[in-house]
Design an enzyme around this catalytic site. Structure first.
Site, PDB file in Angstrom:
ATOM      1  N   VAL A  38      -0.042  62.839  60.943  1.00 16.82           N
ATOM      2  CA  VAL A  38      -1.293  62.621  60.184  1.00 16.82           C
ATOM      3  C   VAL A  38      -2.208  61.607  60.868  1.00 16.82           C
ATOM      4  O   VAL A  38      -3.378  61.491  60.514  1.00 16.82           O
ATOM      5  CB  VAL A  38      -1.033  62.196  58.711  1.00 16.82           C
ATOM      6  CG1 VAL A  38      -0.375  63.315  57.918  1.00 16.82           C
ATOM      7  CG2 VAL A  38      -0.227  60.905  58.619  1.00 16.82           C
TER       8      VAL A  38
ATOM      9  N   ASN B  41       1.413  62.290  50.920  1.00 17.22           N
ATOM     10  CA  ASN B  41       2.673  61.560  50.713  1.00 17.22           C
ATOM     11  C   ASN B  41       3.167  60.852  51.976  1.00 17.22           C
ATOM     12  O   ASN B  41       3.842  59.827  51.878  1.00 17.22           O
ATOM     13  CB  ASN B  41       3.724  62.577  50.221  1.00 17.22           C
ATOM     14  CG  ASN B  41       5.136  62.062  50.379  1.00 17.22           C
ATOM     15  OD1 ASN B  41       5.596  61.222  49.621  1.00 17.22           O
ATOM     16  ND2 ASN B  41       5.847  62.549  51.406  1.00 17.22           N
TER      17      ASN B  41
ATOM     18  N   TYR C  72       2.240  46.202  54.433  1.00 18.84           N
ATOM     19  CA  TYR C  72       2.590  47.395  53.634  1.00 18.84           C
ATOM     20  C   TYR C  72       1.887  47.298  52.278  1.00 18.84           C
ATOM     21  O   TYR C  72       1.290  48.265  51.809  1.00 18.84           O
ATOM     22  CB  TYR C  72       4.102  47.518  53.462  1.00 18.84           C
ATOM     23  CG  TYR C  72       4.501  48.737  52.646  1.00 18.84           C
ATOM     24  CD1 TYR C  72       4.273  50.027  53.136  1.00 18.84           C
ATOM     25  CD2 TYR C  72       5.066  48.607  51.374  1.00 18.84           C
ATOM     26  CE1 TYR C  72       4.613  51.152  52.381  1.00 18.84           C
ATOM     27  CE2 TYR C  72       5.416  49.721  50.618  1.00 18.84           C
ATOM     28  CZ  TYR C  72       5.182  50.985  51.126  1.00 18.84           C
ATOM     29  OH  TYR C  72       5.511  52.096  50.376  1.00 18.84           O
TER      30      TYR C  72
ATOM     31  N   PRO D 269       5.487  54.790  42.763  1.00 20.06           N
ATOM     32  CA  PRO D 269       6.873  54.494  42.382  1.00 20.06           C
ATOM     33  C   PRO D 269       7.349  53.115  42.805  1.00 20.06           C
ATOM     34  O   PRO D 269       6.833  52.525  43.759  1.00 20.06           O
ATOM     35  CB  PRO D 269       7.691  55.565  43.135  1.00 20.06           C
ATOM     36  CG  PRO D 269       6.753  56.313  44.010  1.00 20.06           C
ATOM     37  CD  PRO D 269       5.414  55.650  43.953  1.00 20.06           C
TER      38      PRO D 269
ATOM     39  N   PHE E 199      13.301  55.900  53.452  1.00 18.65           N
ATOM     40  CA  PHE E 199      12.289  54.840  53.564  1.00 18.65           C
ATOM     41  C   PHE E 199      12.863  53.535  54.140  1.00 18.65           C
ATOM     42  O   PHE E 199      12.287  52.952  55.061  1.00 18.65           O
ATOM     43  CB  PHE E 199      11.712  54.609  52.161  1.00 18.65           C
ATOM     44  CG  PHE E 199      10.639  53.578  52.067  1.00 18.65           C
ATOM     45  CD1 PHE E 199       9.320  53.891  52.360  1.00 18.65           C
ATOM     46  CD2 PHE E 199      10.931  52.286  51.655  1.00 18.65           C
ATOM     47  CE1 PHE E 199       8.309  52.939  52.240  1.00 18.65           C
ATOM     48  CE2 PHE E 199       9.938  51.322  51.535  1.00 18.65           C
ATOM     49  CZ  PHE E 199       8.628  51.653  51.834  1.00 18.65           C
TER      50      PHE E 199
HETATM   51  N1  LIG Z   1      11.173  55.113  48.894  1.00 19.75           N
HETATM   52  C1  LIG Z   1      10.544  54.230  48.162  1.00 19.75           C
HETATM   53  O1  LIG Z   1      11.165  53.308  47.598  1.00 19.75           O
HETATM   54  C2  LIG Z   1       9.050  54.350  47.957  1.00 19.75           C
HETATM   55  C3  LIG Z   1       8.477  53.587  46.919  1.00 19.75           C
HETATM   56  C4  LIG Z   1       7.111  53.670  46.708  1.00 19.75           C
HETATM   57  C5  LIG Z   1       6.331  54.492  47.502  1.00 19.75           C
HETATM   58  N2  LIG Z   1       6.915  55.213  48.523  1.00 19.75           N
HETATM   59  C6  LIG Z   1       6.021  56.045  49.326  1.00 19.75           C
HETATM   60  O2  LIG Z   1       6.466  57.379  49.242  1.00 19.75           O
HETATM   61  C7  LIG Z   1       6.011  58.096  50.399  1.00 19.75           C
HETATM   62  C8  LIG Z   1       7.164  58.922  50.949  1.00 19.75           C
HETATM   63  O3  LIG Z   1       8.184  58.046  51.385  1.00 19.75           O
HETATM   64  P1  LIG Z   1       9.740  58.352  51.228  1.00 19.75           P
HETATM   65  O4  LIG Z   1      10.318  57.257  50.406  1.00 19.75           O
HETATM   66  O5  LIG Z   1       9.952  59.757  50.807  1.00 19.75           O
HETATM   67  O6  LIG Z   1      10.211  58.081  52.726  1.00 19.75           O
HETATM   68  P2  LIG Z   1      10.959  59.008  53.817  1.00 19.75           P
HETATM   69  O7  LIG Z   1      12.190  59.592  53.230  1.00 19.75           O
HETATM   70  O8  LIG Z   1      11.081  58.141  55.019  1.00 19.75           O
HETATM   71  O9  LIG Z   1       9.914  60.169  54.093  1.00 19.75           O
HETATM   72  C9  LIG Z   1       8.682  59.911  54.735  1.00 19.75           C
HETATM   73  C10 LIG Z   1       8.033  61.218  55.155  1.00 19.75           C
HETATM   74  O10 LIG Z   1       6.772  60.907  55.758  1.00 19.75           O
HETATM   75  C11 LIG Z   1       6.694  61.588  57.006  1.00 19.75           C
HETATM   76  N3  LIG Z   1       5.847  60.861  57.934  1.00 19.75           N
HETATM   77  C12 LIG Z   1       5.941  59.565  58.316  1.00 19.75           C
HETATM   78  N4  LIG Z   1       4.997  59.282  59.223  1.00 19.75           N
HETATM   79  C13 LIG Z   1       4.294  60.435  59.424  1.00 19.75           C
HETATM   80  C14 LIG Z   1       3.208  60.791  60.252  1.00 19.75           C
HETATM   81  N5  LIG Z   1       2.632  59.904  61.074  1.00 19.75           N
HETATM   82  N6  LIG Z   1       2.735  62.071  60.210  1.00 19.75           N
HETATM   83  C15 LIG Z   1       3.313  62.979  59.391  1.00 19.75           C
HETATM   84  N7  LIG Z   1       4.345  62.700  58.579  1.00 19.75           N
HETATM   85  C16 LIG Z   1       4.831  61.445  58.611  1.00 19.75           C
HETATM   86  C17 LIG Z   1       8.147  61.710  57.475  1.00 19.75           C
HETATM   87  O11 LIG Z   1       8.276  62.867  58.325  1.00 19.75           O
HETATM   88  P3  LIG Z   1       8.430  62.889  59.923  1.00 19.75           P
HETATM   89  O12 LIG Z   1       9.146  61.627  60.307  1.00 19.75           O
HETATM   90  O13 LIG Z   1       9.220  64.136  60.165  1.00 19.75           O
HETATM   91  O14 LIG Z   1       7.032  62.981  60.429  1.00 19.75           O
HETATM   92  C18 LIG Z   1       8.859  61.979  56.161  1.00 19.75           C
HETATM   93  O15 LIG Z   1       8.807  63.348  55.863  1.00 19.75           O
HETATM   94  C19 LIG Z   1       5.445  57.055  51.356  1.00 19.75           C
HETATM   95  O16 LIG Z   1       4.042  57.077  51.275  1.00 19.75           O
HETATM   96  C20 LIG Z   1       6.010  55.741  50.808  1.00 19.75           C
HETATM   97  O17 LIG Z   1       5.187  54.648  51.127  1.00 19.75           O
HETATM   98  C21 LIG Z   1       8.252  55.165  48.750  1.00 19.75           C
END
Ligand SMILES: NC(=O)c1ccc[n+]([C@@H]2O[C@H](COP(=O)([O-])OP(=O)(O)OC[C@H]3O[C@@H](n4cnc5c(N)ncnc54)[C@H](OP(=O)(O)O)[C@@H]3O)[C@@H](O)[C@H]2O)c1
Length: 275
Positions: free
Chosen positions: A78, A104, A170, A200, A207
Site C-alpha cells: 500500500v 486494514n 504508532y 480495537p 501484530f
Molecule cells: N493486533 C492488535 O492488537 C491491533 C489492535 C488495534 C489495531 N490493530 C490494527 O489492525 C490492523 C491489522 O493488524 P493485525 O493485528 O491483523 O496484524 P497482522 O496480523 O500483522 O496483519 C497485518 C496485515 O497487514 C499487511 N500489511 C502490512 N504492511 C503492508 C503493506 N505495506 N502493504 C500491504 N499490506 C501490508 C500484512 O500483509 P503482508 O505482510 O503480506 O503485506 C498483513 O496482512 C492494523 O492496521 C493494526 O494497526 C491491531
C-alpha cells in the site's frame, strides 16, 4: 496464552452485503484475513491485497471451497502509490470497483521512547498506516463519489484514542486515522458514502511478532494470562458496520477484550499452567 472462545455458526448471506464487492488491504494475516472470511460468508465478492501473495492464493482457495463468491488477489504494497493507482485502474477497467473499502493494512514497529526511536521504523509506520491508507482512499473514493455510493472502513486502534508510553509514532499514526475518518465524513456530507473506523484493543494476530521483529517470546507475552480479542471478533464487527442499512453510518466503534479496559488496565488472571 489463552484462546478466545469459538464463534457461533457461520452467518448466512446478508441482505446488504450479498453480491457487494469488498476490498480488504492486509488480507494475508490477522484481522484482514478474518475479514475476508466474514465477508465471503455473507455473500460478498472479494478483492484481497497484501505483499504475501502465496498466502492470499491459499486463502482464496480455502474460501472458494466454502463460498460461491468471486475472489481476486493482488500482490500490493500500500506504500507504492503507483502500484495502488495501477491496481485501481485495472479494477475500474474490468468494472469491478469495490462497494466497500476496508483499509486494514498496518503495523507497529518497536516500543522505544521517542528520543531513542528508529527513524526507519517511524517511516514504515507512517508510510503504511497513514499514507498507504490515503493512497488507497484517494484512488478509490472518486469512483464512489461518482456512483454516490460506497463505504470506507478504516481499522484504527485504541492507540488512536489514548497515548501510551513508548507508543509515540504508532499512536500518532492511529490518531491520524481517526482524524482522517472524521475529515472524510465531513467532506462527504451530502453524499450517500459512509466512512467508519473500527478501533480495537488487544487482538491476538501477527501484530506483536511484527512489532518485535520475530521475537516470538516477547510477542507471546503480550497475550499471556488473559483472553484477547480474536481477529474473527473484530472482523464480525467490521462486517456488521458494513452491513448496516444504507441510512445508518456507524462512525466509530471502540472494542476492547473484556479483560482490558484501557491501554493501562489489563487484567491478567490466568497463570501459564491454568492455560
Ligand atoms: N493486533 C492488535 O492488537 C491491533 C489492535 C488495534 C489495531 N490493530 C490494527 O489492525 C490492523 C491489522 O493488524 P493485525 O493485528 O491483523 O496484524 P497482522 O496480523 O500483522 O496483519 C497485518 C496485515 O497487514 C499487511 N500489511 C502490512 N504492511 C503492508 C503493506 N505495506 N502493504 C500491504 N499490506 C501490508 C500484512 O500483509 P503482508 O505482510 O503480506 O503485506 C498483513 O496482512 C492494523 O492496521 C493494526 O494497526 C491491531
Amino acid at each position: 496464552m489463552t484462546t478466545a472462545p469459538s464463534h457461533p455458526p457461520t452467518p448466512a448471506a446478508h441482505p446488504h452485503l450479498e453480491g457487494a464487492r469488498v476490498l480488504v488491504t492486509g488480507a494475508s494475516a490477522g484481522i484482514g484475513r478474518s475479514c475476508a472470511g466474514a465477508f465471503a460468508a455473507r455473500g460478498a465478492h472479494l478483492i484481497l491485497l497484501a505483499r504475501r501473495l502465496d498466502r492470499l492464493q491459499t486463502l482464496r482457495d480455502e474460501l472458494h471451497q466454502l463460498h460461491d463468491v468471486d475472489i481476486r488477489v493482488f500482490d500490493l504494497d500500500v506504500r507504492d502509490r503507483t502500484g495502488v493507482e495501477g491496481m485501481v485502474g485495472r479494477l475500474a477497467s474490468e468494472g469491478v470497483l469495490p462497494d466497500v473499502l476496508v483499509n486494514n493494512a498496518g503495523l507497529s514497529r518497536g516500543l522505544d521512547p521517542l528520543h531513542e526511536g528508529s527513524i526507519q521504523d517511524w517511516e514504515e509506520m507512517l508510510d503504511t498506516n497513514v499514507k498507504g491508507l490515503l493512497y488507497m482512499t484517494r484512488a478509490i473514493l472518486p469512483h464512489m463519489v461518482e456512483r454516490d455510493s460506497g463505504h470506507v472502513i478504516n481499522v484504527g486502534s485504541i492507540a488512536g484514542h489514548i497515548v501510551y508510553p513508548r507508543g509515540n509514532v504508532y499512536n500518532a499514526s492511529k490518531f491520524a486515522v481517526r482524524a482522517l475518518t472524521e475529515g472524510m465524513n465531513l467532506d462527504l456530507a451530502g453524499t450517500r458514502i459512509r466512512v467508519s473506523t473500527v478501533d480495537p484493543g488487544l487482538v491476538e494476530t501477527e501484530f506483536s511478532r511484527v512489532r518485535f521483529r520475530g521475537d516470538e517470546e516477547r510477542a507471546e507475552d503480550v497475550y499471556r494470562g488473559y483472553t484477547p480479542l480474536s481477529p474473527d471478533d473484530v472482523a464480525d464487527i467490521i462486517a456488521y458496520v458494513a452491513g448496516a442499512p444504507p441510512h445508518v453510518n456507524i462512525f466509530q466503534t471502540v472494542v476492547y477484550p473484556t479483560d482490558q479496559r484501557s491501554p493501562y488496565v489489563l487484567h491478567r488472571s490466568h497463570t501459564e499452567s491454568e492455560g
